[in-house]
Design a protein around this motif. Structure first.
Motif, PDB file in Angstrom:
ATOM      1  N   LYS B  44       0.822  -1.213   0.000  1.00 47.74           N
ATOM      2  CA  LYS B  44       0.000   0.000   0.000  1.00 47.74           C
ATOM      3  C   LYS B  44       0.857   1.264   0.000  1.00 47.74           C
ATOM      4  CE  LYS B  44      -1.965  -1.113   3.926  1.00 47.74           C
ATOM      5  NZ  LYS B  44      -1.205  -2.334   4.254  1.00 47.74           N
ATOM      6  N   SER B  45       1.837   1.284   0.891  1.00 45.62           N
ATOM      7  CA  SER B  45       2.676   2.485   0.977  1.00 45.62           C
ATOM      8  C   SER B  45       3.483   2.669  -0.304  1.00 45.62           C
ATOM      9  CB  SER B  45       3.626   2.391   2.163  1.00 45.62           C
ATOM     10  OG  SER B  45       2.890   2.435   3.365  1.00 45.62           O
ATOM     11  N   THR B  46       3.977   1.567  -0.836  1.00 37.41           N
ATOM     12  CA  THR B  46       4.740   1.644  -2.083  1.00 37.41           C
ATOM     13  C   THR B  46       3.888   2.265  -3.183  1.00 37.41           C
ATOM     14  OG1 THR B  46       5.990  -0.304  -1.428  1.00 37.41           O
ATOM     15  CG2 THR B  46       6.025   0.271  -3.757  1.00 37.41           C
ATOM     16  N   ALA B 165      -2.994  10.110   1.875  1.00 35.46           N
ATOM     17  CA  ALA B 165      -2.931   9.959   3.326  1.00 35.46           C
ATOM     18  C   ALA B 165      -2.684   8.495   3.651  1.00 35.46           C
ATOM     19  CB  ALA B 165      -4.228  10.452   3.967  1.00 35.46           C
ATOM     20  N   ASP B 166      -1.478   8.212   4.181  1.00 32.98           N
ATOM     21  CA  ASP B 166      -1.086   6.830   4.464  1.00 32.98           C
ATOM     22  C   ASP B 166      -1.352   6.526   5.936  1.00 32.98           C
ATOM     23  OD1 ASP B 166       0.026   4.330   4.536  1.00 32.98           O
ATOM     24  OD2 ASP B 166       1.891   4.895   3.501  1.00 32.98           O
ATOM     25  N   GLU B 167      -2.446   5.828   6.199  1.00 30.71           N
ATOM     26  CA  GLU B 167      -2.905   5.525   7.558  1.00 30.71           C
ATOM     27  C   GLU B 167      -2.929   6.782   8.429  1.00 30.71           C
ATOM     28  OE1 GLU B 167      -1.549   1.901   9.300  1.00 30.71           O
ATOM     29  OE2 GLU B 167      -0.644   1.210   7.428  1.00 30.71           O
ATOM     30  N   PRO B 168      -3.651   7.793   8.005  1.00 33.35           N
ATOM     31  CA  PRO B 168      -3.609   9.073   8.732  1.00 33.35           C
ATOM     32  C   PRO B 168      -4.205   8.984  10.128  1.00 33.35           C
ATOM     33  CG  PRO B 168      -5.384   9.108   7.130  1.00 33.35           C
ATOM     34  CD  PRO B 168      -4.614   7.839   6.889  1.00 33.35           C
TER      35      PRO B 168
HETATM   36 MG   LIG Z   1       2.563   1.078   4.905  1.00 32.53          MG
END
Ligand SMILES: [Mg+2]
Ligand SMILES: Nc1ncnc2c1ncn2[C@@H]1O[C@H](COP(=O)(O)OP(=O)(O)O)[C@@H](O)[C@H]1O
Lengths: 413, 230
Positions: B44-46, B165-168
């Motif tokens: 996901k982050s990638t 927004a990455d796991e905000p």
């Molecule tokens: Mg991640």
């Protein structure tokens, strides 16, 4: 943009207090050494120059004897002033081509007492040849009357006293003193002069005792002996050539002399200063190098510590150039702060040290007061130099920071 | 419009290769609100980093409004990130030595916005996220929810088209998380901003129009919600 970089860099320095200050200290030490070094060197050069500007570059100082460094009696010689009088053919000296004028002194040690003083003292008595004070005004620039008058041609057993000597003897103008049991009338007292100032040959002028040379000749029952001759080169003559000719002529007459010119002393002093400065400069350079390595080390640590921050900055739009200049300015500022503090320390150090060095180099009789000099060029140059030094030390760490890959920097813990 | 074509991203860990994304295809329209879910390590982050031009793929194409990010140099990518994209991270990622205000000003500094203008804008943005009275606080003097709102204000500084927004809400309590999501919803509705949120929380995902589930570096399932009903 540049202003903003400065702003941010300053923030960073302030927020890492102790380590930044330790790094700054590394630069401070090097800059202190450099500033003190240059300031003292410039100050001494100026002092020597001032001295000879006052005496006059055309004046040649002639000592009886082949070597002036050693007094004839094995005494301390030139700087110490153990100048025992010797007979010289002054007419021959006067007639050396391109000698415009001569004047001479005779220095003796005599037993001096006064009515008010208990006991007695052996003091240096300087006999002034006719016209020497008038013709070599620069040499006698500290001979300034506070009270009374100076010598006139008909004067015989009269004396002009340095300020402290007059006080020690408890005499003033009009009183009598005794020199080797001959009574002398005090006709003048000199103004007090700052400690350490005098003139070549008569040491500290506050303790000086001047009489006409005739009086000394009468006391010693001989004539024509001198301790020191001042010769003025004619306008346009090469001073060094005139000095050489004087030595040649007097040597032929069987009374060898040695000479000192302003140029020679300048060179001697520069030589001594140069050697000292070279040594100290090497030490200063090493300490600056150590300081620069310290900055580099701090900046590498900083890059490592702030890897994540660099990632953040890149994520919000910072270009490599932004990161580079941020770190360069930061290391430059460390250098600059170190430089500024170093200048202050250098000023303090050299002000303290110059008195000591002046004494060590026996400048005292030369007119003393070789204070350190701080030119605006020195201060501005040092500030620029230390900023550039800091920035240069930061180049490699800053490049490393700028080239970090954003994603990896963000993952860094 | 965001378009990913057959995108692969492989990380090298020493001698082993770690595939984070394996041939992924995805299109996200302007003004969409998308949630990305899936287990840890699913990529996901990638994916977010590629969409935000923080990273480039080893294979395939990432197109932002038709521009292939792999064809851009470092400065062009920085420009893209600075102008088009706003990032919000789980751990806030504020610069700890700077005040809230200065943090929000940072992206504008990099875009050479004049001093006065960026000061005013940073203040306005912080007021909008309810931190008008916290301008000069350092991150260490703020709560998690407040930090994330500062981060959000910072992401909005250059009026981006895309907010990532990455796991905000991952580090926030329910109420603070709710505040953040309300702001995102408003931005999407009023400013038509494209919003992509990575989350493990179904309550957060419910704000999105579309939920993308990932597994092993690929898209496993796409589902549509009732138009972000929360
Ligand atoms: Mg991640
Ligand atoms: N910079 C990196 N170097 C090496 N491996 C990485 C890097 N970034 C991510 N990975 C690996 O790629 C995979 C996907 O990671 P990531 O995209 O962070 O997943 P998620 O965000 O879904 O948890 C994981 O196995 C992770 O360990």
């Amino acid at each position: 943009m540049l202003l903003d970089d400065f702003d941010l860099a300053l923030h960073n320095i302030r927020s890492r207090k102790l380590r930044s200050w330790l790094t700054v200290l590394g630069i401070v030490i090097g800059v202190t050494a450099v500033v003190a070094l240059i300031a003292i060197g410039q100050g001494m050069k100026r002092a020597v120059e001032r001295e000879f500007e006052a005496i006059g570059y055309d004046t040649i100082i002639v000592f009886p004897g082949a070597s002036f460094a050693q007094g004839p009696g094995g005494g301390p010689g030139f700087f110490g002033g153990g100048l025992s009088p010797q007979a010289l053919n002054l007419d021959a000296l006067r007639q050396v081509p391109q000698v415009a004028q001569i004047g001479y002194l005779r220095i003796e040690t005599a037993m001096v007492t006064s009515a008010k003083m208990e006991g007695q003292g052996f003091l240096r008595v300087t006999g002034l040849g006719p016209g020497v004070k008038e013709n070599f005004g620069g040499y006698f620039r500290f001979f300034v009357l506070e009270d009374g008058r100076t010598f006139e041609p008909d004067d015989h057993f009269v004396a002009v006293l340095g300020n402290r000597l007059a006080a020690d003897l408890g005499v003033s103008v009009g009183d009598e003193i005794s020199v080797d049991n001959q009574s002398f009338k005090v006709i003048g007292v000199l103004q007090p002069i700052e400690q350490g100032r005098g003139g070549i040959g008569f040491g500290n002028i506050n303790n000086a005792l001047f009489v006409p040379i005739k009086a000394l000749e009468a006391l010693n029952q001989d004539e024509g002996k001198v301790s020191l001759v001042l010769a003025k080169a004619a306008k346009g003559a090469k001073v060094a050539d005139v000095a050489t000719r004087i030595k040649a002529v007097m040597s032929r007459l069987g009374t060898p002399v040695s000479t000192v010119t302003a140029e020679e002393i300048s060179q001697r002093v520069s030589g001594v200063l140069g050697a000292i400065q070279m040594t100290l400069a090497a030490i200063a350079a090493i300490s600056l190098l150590v300081g620069a390595v310290g900055v580099m080390n701090t900046m590498y640590t900083s890059v490592l510590e702030r890897t994540r921050e660099i990632g953040i900055l890149k994520a919000i739009g910072a270009k490599d150039g932004h990161i580079l200049s941020l770190f360069l300015i930061e290391s430059g500022l460390i250098g600059l702060i170190g430089g500024a503090i170093g200048i202050l320390c250098g000023v303090a150090l050299s002000s303290g040290a110059s008195g000591f060095i002046t004494r060590a180099l026996a400048f005292g009789p030369l007119g003393g007061g070789a204070g350190a000099e701080f030119s605006p060029e020195l201060i501005i140059g040092t500030l620029i130099f230390s900023f550039v030094l800091g920035a240069l030390s930061g180049v490699l760490p800053a490049r490393q920071a700028a080239q970090l890959r954003p994603v990896e920097a963000l993952r860094y813990e | 419009m965001i378009k990913l074509e057959n995108v692969a991203r492989v990380y090298q860990m020493g001698k082993t290769l770690v595939p984070a994304l394996r041939g992924l295809n995805l299109e996200i329209a302007d003004g969409e609100f998308v949630a990305i879910m899936g287990p840890s390590g699913s990529g996901k982050s990638t994916l977010m980093h590629l969409i935000g031009a923080l990273d480039v793929p080893n294979q395939g194409h990432v197109l932002l409004d038709g521009v292939d990010i792999a064809q851009q140099n470092g400065n062009q990518l920085a420009e893209l990130r600075g102008k088009k994209v706003g990032f919000v991270f789980q751990t806030f990622n504020l610069v700890p030595t700077l005040s809230a205000l200065k943090n929000v000003e940072l992206p504008m500094i990099f875009q050479k916005v004049p001093r006065r203008e960026r000061y005013e804008k940073a203040r306005r943005l912080l007021e909008q996220v309810g931190l008008g009275d916290r301008l000069h606080h350092k991150p260490s003097e703020l709560s998690g929810g407040e930090c994330q709102r500062v981060a959000l204000a910072r992401a909005l500084a250059n009026d981006p088209q895309i907010l990532l927004a990455d796991e905000p809400t991952g580090n926030l309590d329910a109420e603070s998380g709710e505040q953040i999501m309300q702001i995102l919803k408003k931005l999407n509705e009023e400013k038509k901003m494209t919003i992509i949120v990575v989350t493990h929380n179904p309550d957060v995902a419910r704000y999105a129009h579309r939920i993308i589930r990932m597994r092993y570096g690929q898209i496993e399932e796409v589902s549509h919600t009732a138009q972000g009903g929360a």
